[in-house]
Write a protein that holds these residues in place. Structure first.
Motif, PDB file in Angstrom:
ATOM      1  N   PHE A  67      -3.915 -10.271  -0.558  1.00  0.00           N
ATOM      2  CA  PHE A  67      -3.046  -9.247  -1.138  1.00  0.00           C
ATOM      3  C   PHE A  67      -3.864  -8.063  -1.654  1.00  0.00           C
ATOM      4  O   PHE A  67      -3.512  -6.904  -1.430  1.00  0.00           O
ATOM      5  N   GLN A  69      -6.618  -7.036  -0.610  1.00  0.00           N
ATOM      6  CA  GLN A  69      -7.175  -6.263   0.493  1.00  0.00           C
ATOM      7  C   GLN A  69      -6.216  -5.175   0.962  1.00  0.00           C
ATOM      8  O   GLN A  69      -6.624  -4.213   1.611  1.00  0.00           O
ATOM      9  N   THR A  70      -4.937  -5.333   0.650  1.00  0.00           N
ATOM     10  CA  THR A  70      -3.942  -4.344   1.065  1.00  0.00           C
ATOM     11  C   THR A  70      -3.739  -3.258   0.017  1.00  0.00           C
ATOM     12  O   THR A  70      -2.961  -2.338   0.244  1.00  0.00           O
ATOM     13  N   LYS A  77       0.758   2.206  -3.611  1.00  0.00           N
ATOM     14  CA  LYS A  77       1.282   1.816  -2.295  1.00  0.00           C
ATOM     15  C   LYS A  77       2.501   2.645  -1.926  1.00  0.00           C
ATOM     16  O   LYS A  77       2.719   2.958  -0.761  1.00  0.00           O
TER      17      LYS A  77
END
Length: 316
Positions: A67, A69-70, A77
């Motif tokens: 998670f 890494q995103t 986001k």
């Protein structure tokens, strides 16, 4: 001749007292059971739970690592209208009332009583502390530049907010509270990657205060680049408030310069400030004040306080 069936009889277990039964439950010397389980049974169940929770913790850690890494710790986001915050910034004011009265927006004090206005002065001291020491670490200090309308910040850099240029709304003057002519500081809420659409002197909205329209046109004559500003206006909400509010100064300028936008969450960034100096508010009267930020992509909604902020001022 039929075989004779042998009947078996079982004697009931002996009746035990409460304490004796509890002792047998804790440790049964005949079956070697502790709390109803043998040592082998306890070993198996403990081994099962150790393996189960180890696998569960490992799975959770792996999912959390994937998670992260995103995510980008600097860039959200979801941005602008795709985020919960939206793309319409509001205004905030300082000093705020005590936390014990968190729903209040009333700034009420007595200018002749130091103990009475001390709280408001100390709240502004705390709020402005980061502005007085913006580059406490070397890495952040190197990221701060002195900007102007003719010199925007370099990529990855942020602009300095010099609170020493806010006279008479300064720490040494106690923000003019002892003189019953207080300074209220305004800041625009940060929205990542939001860029204001600035007004030109020819497309000013009808609802904009007339004195602000005059000010914008005068500013453009001095320096056309200053038109790139999120302008600010403060007015009494009702006719009585307009009469009681008295003359107002905006320090160091009447708005938030465009070179502070867009907000990119770079190290050392501090929101630009406008100090609203109320020169002669009528004493002993509650004054309802509404301040607005002006740009073409800022929508005003008094009920939801979009693009604006409300507070009350009362000086005894």
């Amino acid at each position: 001749m039929a075989e004779k069936q042998v009947e078996q009889f079982y004697a009931p277990p002996p009746k035990l007292g409460k304490w004796e039964a509890f002792s047998i439950f804790l440790w049964n010397p005949e079956t070697h059971q502790f709390l109803g389980r043998t040592g082998a049974s306890w070993a198996k169940i403990l081994l099962f739970y150790v393996l189960f929770y180890t696998c569960l913790a490992g799975f959770f850690s792996a999912m959390l690592a994937i998670f992260y890494q995103t995510l980008d710790m600097r860039i959200p986001k979801r941005e602008l209208d795709g985020s919960l915050i939206g793309d319409n910034p509001g205004l905030g004011f300082r000093p705020m009332p005590p936390e014990s009265n968190v729903e209040s927006t009333l700034i009420w004090y007595k200018g002749s009583d130091e103990n009475n206005y001390k709280y408001w002065v100390e709240e502004l001291d705390k709020f402005l502390e980061p502005y007085r020491k913006p580059g406490q670490s070397a890495s952040i200090g190197q990221n701060i530049q002195t900007c102007s309308y003719d010199k925007e910040p370099d990529e990855g850099k942020v602009c300095e907010v010099d609170v020493n240029d806010f006279a008479p709304c300064t720490e040494s003057n106690k923000y003019n509270y002892p003189k019953s002519a207080p300074c209220i500081f305004l800041k625009i809420n940060k929205i990542f990657n939001w860029m204001p659409v600035f007004y030109n002197d020819t497309d000013l909205p009808e609802k904009m205060p007339q004195d602000l329209k005059v000010h914008i046109r005068e500013e453009k004559l001095r320096n056309p680049r200053t038109i790139n500003t999120v302008w600010v206006s403060c007015e009494g909400e009702n006719p009585a408030d307009v009469e009681n509010i008295g003359p107002i100064q905006y320090i160091p300028r009447r708005g938030f310069p465009g070179y502070f936008f867009p907000f990119k969450n770079y190290d050392g960034y501090l929101s630009p400030l406008v100090a609203v100096f109320f020169e002669r508010p009528v004493h002993g009267v509650l004054i309802n004040i509404e301040c607005k930020a002006w740009a073409q992509n800022i929508v005003h909604d008094r009920i939801e306080r979009r693009g604006s902020v409300h507070f009350e001022l009362m000086v005894d």
